[in-house]
Design a protein around this motif. Structure first.
Motif, mmCIF file in Angstrom:
data_model
loop_
_atom_site.group_PDB
_atom_site.id
_atom_site.type_symbol
_atom_site.label_atom_id
_atom_site.label_comp_id
_atom_site.label_asym_id
_atom_site.label_seq_id
_atom_site.Cartn_x
_atom_site.Cartn_y
_atom_site.Cartn_z
ATOM 1 N N UNK A 1 0.850 -1.188 0.000
ATOM 2 C CA UNK A 1 0.000 0.000 0.000
ATOM 3 C C UNK A 1 0.891 1.246 0.000
ATOM 4 N N UNK A 2 0.471 2.266 -0.725
ATOM 5 C CA UNK A 2 1.226 3.519 -0.806
ATOM 6 C C UNK A 2 0.781 4.431 0.332
ATOM 7 N N UNK A 3 1.330 4.166 1.504
ATOM 8 C CA UNK A 3 0.889 4.831 2.727
ATOM 9 C C UNK A 3 1.897 5.893 3.160
ATOM 10 N N UNK A 4 1.519 6.651 4.167
ATOM 11 C CA UNK A 4 2.438 7.520 4.872
ATOM 12 C C UNK A 4 3.135 6.671 5.929
ATOM 13 N N UNK A 5 4.423 6.511 5.989
ATOM 14 C CA UNK A 5 5.447 6.970 5.062
ATOM 15 C C UNK A 5 6.335 5.782 4.748
ATOM 16 N N UNK B 1 10.840 -2.615 -9.090
ATOM 17 C CA UNK B 1 11.167 -3.611 -8.056
ATOM 18 C C UNK B 1 9.934 -4.004 -7.256
ATOM 19 N N UNK B 2 8.771 -3.529 -7.692
ATOM 20 C CA UNK B 2 7.528 -3.852 -7.009
ATOM 21 C C UNK B 2 6.405 -2.950 -7.482
ATOM 22 N N UNK B 3 5.334 -2.914 -6.718
ATOM 23 C CA UNK B 3 4.179 -2.078 -7.071
ATOM 24 C C UNK B 3 3.663 -1.355 -5.835
ATOM 25 N N UNK B 4 3.228 -0.117 -6.041
ATOM 26 C CA UNK B 4 2.544 0.651 -5.012
ATOM 27 C C UNK B 4 1.047 0.615 -5.309
ATOM 28 N N UNK B 5 0.251 0.293 -4.297
ATOM 29 C CA UNK B 5 -1.180 0.114 -4.454
ATOM 30 C C UNK B 5 -1.928 1.125 -3.591
ATOM 31 N N UNK B 6 -3.045 1.603 -4.078
ATOM 32 C CA UNK B 6 -3.857 2.526 -3.300
ATOM 33 C C UNK B 6 -4.202 1.884 -1.951
ATOM 34 N N UNK B 7 -4.056 2.620 -0.832
ATOM 35 C CA UNK B 7 -4.343 2.031 0.484
ATOM 36 C C UNK B 7 -5.731 1.410 0.555
ATOM 37 N N UNK B 8 -5.801 0.262 1.201
ATOM 38 C CA UNK B 8 -7.018 -0.515 1.435
ATOM 39 C C UNK B 8 -7.513 -1.297 0.220
ATOM 40 N N UNK B 9 -6.829 -1.187 -0.910
ATOM 41 C CA UNK B 9 -7.240 -1.915 -2.108
ATOM 42 C C UNK B 9 -6.548 -3.283 -2.138
ATOM 43 N N UNK B 10 -6.998 -4.181 -1.261
ATOM 44 C CA UNK B 10 -6.331 -5.490 -1.201
ATOM 45 C C UNK B 10 -6.585 -6.309 -2.456
ATOM 46 N N UNK B 11 -7.691 -6.029 -3.146
ATOM 47 C CA UNK B 11 -7.951 -6.737 -4.408
ATOM 48 C C UNK B 11 -6.930 -6.323 -5.468
ATOM 49 N N UNK B 12 -6.631 -5.016 -5.520
ATOM 50 C CA UNK B 12 -5.615 -4.538 -6.457
ATOM 51 C C UNK B 12 -4.244 -5.105 -6.127
ATOM 52 N N UNK C 1 -1.871 -7.613 -8.680
ATOM 53 C CA UNK C 1 -0.461 -7.399 -9.037
ATOM 54 C C UNK C 1 0.387 -8.604 -8.638
ATOM 55 N N UNK C 2 0.089 -9.175 -7.472
ATOM 56 C CA UNK C 2 0.829 -10.352 -7.033
ATOM 57 C C UNK C 2 0.613 -11.517 -7.996
ATOM 58 N N UNK C 3 -0.635 -11.740 -8.385
ATOM 59 C CA UNK C 3 -0.949 -12.824 -9.318
ATOM 60 C C UNK C 3 -0.246 -12.608 -10.653
ATOM 61 N N UNK C 4 -0.237 -11.363 -11.121
ATOM 62 C CA UNK C 4 0.426 -11.048 -12.395
ATOM 63 C C UNK C 4 1.904 -11.443 -12.349
ATOM 64 N N UNK C 5 2.596 -11.062 -11.276
ATOM 65 C CA UNK C 5 4.017 -11.389 -11.189
ATOM 66 C C UNK C 5 4.241 -12.894 -11.033
ATOM 67 N N UNK C 6 3.452 -13.518 -10.201
ATOM 68 C CA UNK C 6 3.641 -14.954 -9.956
ATOM 69 C C UNK C 6 3.318 -15.799 -11.183
ATOM 70 N N UNK C 7 2.421 -15.311 -12.014
ATOM 71 C CA UNK C 7 2.067 -16.056 -13.232
ATOM 72 C C UNK C 7 3.013 -15.777 -14.399
#
Length: 511
Positions: free
Chosen positions: A433-437, A448-459, A463-469
């Motif tokens: 999650x792209x949180x403070x701080x 090297x990874x992805x930043x996701x909108x906070x609380x968007x566990x589906x998003x 992203x995790x599935x995309x990388x693992x697949x």
């Protein structure tokens, strides 16, 4: 000299203490004399230091100092077989304890440290009614450290501390207030350098300790407050000349995700207002900018991240993803509402639905037993008991990191994110999650990874599935994760410290 001040170093050290230990490496690698100072009494302190890879000369505990027991080994190891026991008593030796009775009355009980069966832990004395009236507490190193006398209600009435050679050096007394609370009413150093010293509370004793340490090191040293709510009162009231910096290990506003629209913590307000505090250290520029805006303070502030990686972590081989267990995910976070592990589990449930062989390992000590139970129930309700593993606290996570494919981060807020940085050094891509701080400084989104909108566990799950697949993409992210970890070398950290300390010196010269 530099002194890093905290409450205690436990066997299960927290992120703050780990940050201090990393900082110690930075300073010592650059020929700076630095020592960790701790406040609380702990009979297992030196064992805890060893567990955490610290040497005795790297730390000084306040009570160790006054007990003349700062060294690891002591000569006066008490032999339990030579203790004076009640004459003509019935002795019963059990595993872990020895009991001594006169008639039907238990008069004395000896217990032993589990890890060292021949080392006494406590010796308790009992009256004819079966009430414990005196308790001797032994240091794990083998000497009588603390004697407690108990009152009618079983509360500690007074304490006496000893050196390893048996000399009395400290006494404290407790009284019950009119409202029924038991308080520490007097602390006394006995014959310290030829004098007795009296203190009304622990903060006053801590102030005296800091001044003694400062004087012993010729004064004008730099003290860094790492657990301000514990050590700050002692530091700000020092009477000897010194410089003081407060390190913000976490957020500084009462609503973490709304730093510009929420009040500062009272402690932070004090630090910004007090002329006794020379400056504050923040971990990200974003946090410093937000603090400037909300406080309007002109207090000296500097940005120095707590995360540091040593050569072992940076130069270690990046294990190829194809050689790691397939689809093994990891998160390193204490069991606390801040870490929002419910979302980690919910995201993993979505990942597991797509990748049936996926597993999730959660490492971190339990701060909240109720939450721990709730998380385990959530795991069971989602049918993930055979796929989600709670590992509690582990000092060395290198094997866990080397076996992981992805790091998931769902915290509500952070000071920085040391575990994420450690994950990078093992070539683990991060989805957070792209949180403070912190995460925005650590994660290079799409590299090297992805930043996701906070609380968007589906998003986060997508992203995790995309990388693992996509194993080839996952490996590219892993390679970039390993390279990006170089930003956290000891040398990089020292450059930030050198700049900040130079600013502190310039400020002092202007004044």
């Amino acid at each position: 000299m530099y002194f890093f001040c905290t409450q205690m170093i436990d066997a299960k050290a927290s992120g703050i203490e780990h940050a201090m230990m990393k900082r110690l490496k930075v300073f010592q690698a650059n020929n700076q004399v630095a020592v960790i100072l701790t406040r609380d009494y702990n009979r297992a302190y030196h064992r805890n230091l060893s567990i955490n890879g610290l040497r005795d000369e790297q730390t000084i505990n306040m009570f160790d100092y006054f007990q003349e027991a700062v060294q690891e080994n002591v000569k006066n190891i008490v032999d339990p077989n030579k203790l004076i026991v009640p004459k003509d008593s019935l002795e019963i030796r059990k595993t872990g304890s020895w009991l001594y009775s006169l008639g039907d009355c238990l008069r004395m009980k000896i217990t032993f440290f589990k890890e060292q069966h021949q080392r006494i832990e406590t010796v308790s004395m009992f009256d004819s009614f079966g009430h414990e009236v005196q308790r001797d507490r032994y240091d794990v190193r083998g000497f009588l450290s603390l004697r407690e006398t108990l009152d009618f209600d079983g509360n500690v009435a007074n304490e006496t501390m000893f050196t390893p050679t048996g000399k009395i050096v400290y006494q404290s007394y407790y009284r019950r207030t009119p409202d029924g609370n038991v308080i520490n009413s007097l602390l006394r150093l006995v014959n310290y350098r030829g004098n007795d010293y009296y203190f009304d509370n622990l903060d006053e004793l801590l102030r005296f300790f800091f001044d003694e340490i400062n004087n012993n090191a010729d004064g004008n040293n730099v003290f860094i407050s790492d657990r301000s709510y514990i050590v700050e009162a002692g530091l700000v009231n020092m009477v000897t000349p010194r410089k003081m910096l407060c390190y913000a290990h976490n957020v500084v506003t009462t609503v973490p995700d709304k730093p510009l629209d929420s009040p500062l913590f009272d402690q932070v307000k004090f630090e910004l207002a007090s002329p006794k505090v020379d400056g504050m250290i923040l971990q990200t520029k974003a946090q410093l900018d937000d603090l400037r805006k909300v406080s309007k303070s002109k207090k000296l502030m500097m940005v120095i991240p707590s995360a540091v990686l040593d050569d072992r972590e940076l130069k270690g081989t990046n294990v190829p993803m194809k050689k790691r267990p397939k689809h093994q995910l990891i998160t390193v976070a204490r069991i606390h509402e801040q870490k929002h592990l419910e979302h980690t589990i919910l995201a993993f449930a979505l990942i597991k639905a797509k990748l049936t062989d996926a597993t999730l390992s959660i490492y971190g000590f339990v701060n909240d037993e109720q939450l721990n139970d709730e998380l385990k129930k959530l795991v069971a309700d989602k049918g993930l008991t055979d796929s989600v593993f709670f590992h509690n606290y582990i000092v060395d996570l290198s094997t866990a990191y080397q076996n992981a494919s992805l790091f998931l981060g769902t915290s509500r807020y952070e000071g920085y994110g040391m575990a994420m940085v450690e994950a990078l050094s093992y070539g683990i891509p991060i989805i957070s999650y792209d949180i403070k701080y912190g995460p925005a400084d650590i994660v290079q989104n799409g590299a090297n990874g992805f930043l996701i909108r906070p609380n968007d566990y589906r998003g986060l799950a997508r992203k995790a599935i995309h990388l693992l697949q996509n194993p080839e993409v996952l490996q590219l992210f892993s390679n970039k994760a390993k390279r990006s970890a170089q930003r956290y070398s000891i040398n990089h950290s020292w450059q930030a410290w050198k700049k900040g300390l130079a600013t502190l010196r310039d400020k002092q010269e202007i004044q």
